[in-house]
Design a protein around this motif. Structure first.
Motif, PDB file in Angstrom:
ATOM      1  N   UNK A 123       0.979  -1.184  -0.077  1.00 13.33           N
ATOM      2  CA  UNK A 123       0.061   0.250   0.010  1.00 13.33           C
ATOM      3  C   UNK A 123       0.998   1.384   0.031  1.00 13.33           C
ATOM      4  N   UNK A 124       0.432   2.324  -0.653  1.00 13.25           N
ATOM      5  CA  UNK A 124       1.154   3.463  -0.776  1.00 13.25           C
ATOM      6  C   UNK A 124       0.207   4.642  -0.624  1.00 13.25           C
ATOM      7  N   UNK A 125       0.208   5.449   0.154  1.00 14.05           N
ATOM      8  CA  UNK A 125      -0.654   6.546   0.447  1.00 14.05           C
ATOM      9  C   UNK A 125       0.231   7.953  -0.111  1.00 14.05           C
ATOM     10  N   UNK A 126      -0.923   9.194  -0.437  1.00 10.46           N
ATOM     11  CA  UNK A 126      -0.433  10.256  -1.119  1.00 10.46           C
ATOM     12  C   UNK A 126       0.362  11.102  -0.344  1.00 10.46           C
ATOM     13  N   UNK A 131       3.336   1.023   2.813  1.00 13.82           N
ATOM     14  CA  UNK A 131       3.430  -0.199   4.018  1.00 13.82           C
ATOM     15  C   UNK A 131       3.445  -1.421   2.869  1.00 13.82           C
ATOM     16  N   UNK A 132       4.075  -2.553   3.581  1.00 11.76           N
ATOM     17  CA  UNK A 132       4.160  -3.764   3.063  1.00 11.76           C
ATOM     18  C   UNK A 132       3.914  -4.724   4.199  1.00 11.76           C
ATOM     19  N   UNK A 165       8.598   5.826   5.929  1.00  6.95           N
ATOM     20  CA  UNK A 165       8.061   7.117   5.664  1.00  6.95           C
ATOM     21  C   UNK A 165       9.129   7.794   4.756  1.00  6.95           C
ATOM     22  N   UNK A 166       8.365   8.266   3.733  1.00  2.00           N
ATOM     23  CA  UNK A 166       9.195   8.508   2.521  1.00  2.00           C
ATOM     24  C   UNK A 166       9.962   9.762   2.804  1.00  2.00           C
ATOM     25  N   UNK A 170      12.447   6.536   7.348  1.00  2.00           N
ATOM     26  CA  UNK A 170      12.388   5.649   8.446  1.00  2.00           C
ATOM     27  C   UNK A 170      11.599   4.473   8.372  1.00  2.00           C
ATOM     28  N   UNK A 171      11.894   3.284   8.856  1.00  2.00           N
ATOM     29  CA  UNK A 171      11.039   2.161   8.542  1.00  2.00           C
ATOM     30  C   UNK A 171      10.599   1.494   9.896  1.00  2.00           C
ATOM     31  N   UNK A 172       9.386   1.330  10.071  1.00  2.00           N
ATOM     32  CA  UNK A 172       8.976   0.853  11.270  1.00  2.00           C
ATOM     33  C   UNK A 172       8.554  -0.757  11.064  1.00  2.00           C
TER      34      UNK A 172
END
Length: 343
Positions: A123-126, A131-132, A165-166, A170-172
């Protein structure tokens, strides 16, 4: 003396039996044809309804697709299968895809539908959040009423999620052993509950020394029951959404718990969250030590926060405090915690 009737000849008896057998066979064939016609009519009706659900007029106002759509399950079930499920939610700015989808409804249990979907989900948000998600199994069951879905229950096993977060890069990472969720109507409102066990977190390449966590939430979304309609679902708009956290619980073991209740809302124009949550925190010192062990560079902040909380609790190690969220700015008691990005 002449007999008024005569005994039937063997050939006549055999012919009579054959005639009855032929009639029974014809009746069975007719019943099979009627049942088959009914099954295909029901399958066609279900396909039409599902195509309607995939045309953008669905609860999330998403444009979904079902490549390779096919019906299955004859004669006792009606099943729908898709090779994958792409999503393009223009209203909320979400795009992505899920894996193969399978659903089935039993002919003799109307109103009950079971479905499952494969991972991964991307999923990708504007707003730049991506998220994967991957899981071992994700299954759900639906209970249909006169106007739509009355309730649904979902279970997921061995969930793995990566949120990126593009903007910051950072990757959670979030893992959960098991999860259960439920949606149901409450008058004009929509109630959702969820519980996860065996949750673990990681950020970027770090794996903090944290015990597995259990979490559960009971959330009411005001005026959103129309999202469960079938013929004319009312889209859920994230901006302008309001609701109430009726029960939120986080348990890190050894008595370290946090409970929260209170109203929340999202501004219609800015997409910023606001709310006033009443928190019950148990074992403040244990939480402080846990945070310091997992994130040593937060030692000073953790000690200051624990001291402030215990002061608010009149020197006790447990108590209640208010978490105030104002246009995305989060303050715990009098301690600023940071900002929530707009949705």
């Amino acid at each position: 003396m002449a007999l008024s009737s005569r005994t039937k000849a063997p050939d006549e008896k055999l012919g009579s039996k054959k005639s009855r057998l032929v009639k029974v066979v014809i009746i069975l064939i007719l019943l099979a044809l009627v049942y088959s016609a009914g099954w295909f009519a029901a399958a066609n009706y279900a396909t039409t309804k599902l195509e309607h659900a995939f045309d953008g007029d669905n609860p999330l106002a998403s444009a979904l697709d079902c490549p390779g759509m096919r019906m299955s399950g004859f004669p006792l079930h009606i099943g729908l299968n898709c090779n994958k499920v792409p999503i393009n939610d223009r209203r909320n700015g979400i795009t992505g895809s899920f894996g193969a989808f399978r659903s089935t409804a039993e002919i003799f249990r109307p109103g009950k539908i079971k479905w499952e979907i494969d991972g991964p989900a991307i999923l990708q948000t504007s707003t730049g959040l991506a998220g994967s998600f991957q899981w071992e199994s994700l299954r759900s069951s639906l209970s249909l009423g006169m106007n739509g879905i009355d309730s649904s229950a979902t279970t997921v096993h061995t969930l793995q999620a990566n949120l990126t977060d593009a903007v910051s890069g950072r990757v959670l990472r979030i893992d959960a052993a098991d999860g259960r969720g439920r949606l149901q109507r409450d008058g004009e409102d929509l109630v959702g509950t969820a519980r996860f066990s065996g949750m673990n977190f990681g950020q970027d390449d770090r794996n903090p020394n944290l015990p597995a966590m259990a979490a559960q939430i009971d959330l009411k979304l005001l005026g959103q029951a129309g999202a469960l309609e079938i013929d004319h679902p009312e889209p859920i708009k994230l901006r302008g959404l309001s609701g109430e956290i009726r029960d939120l619980q986080i348990d890190m073991g050894q008595g370290r718990t946090i409970k929260a209740t209170g109203p929340i809302s999202i501004d219609n124009s800015t997409g910023l969250a606001s709310g006033t949550l009443k928190l019950e925190i148990s074992k403040v010192d244990a939480w402080r030590d846990l945070v310091i062990a997992a994130y040593p560079d937060t030692r000073d902040i953790a000690k200051l926060a624990a001291k402030g909380l215990k002061a608010a609790f009149l020197g006790q190690n447990s108590g209640q405090v208010t978490l105030q969220i104002t246009n995305g700015v989060v303050v715990l008691g009098f301690i600023p915690l940071g900002n929530i990005p707009p949705i």
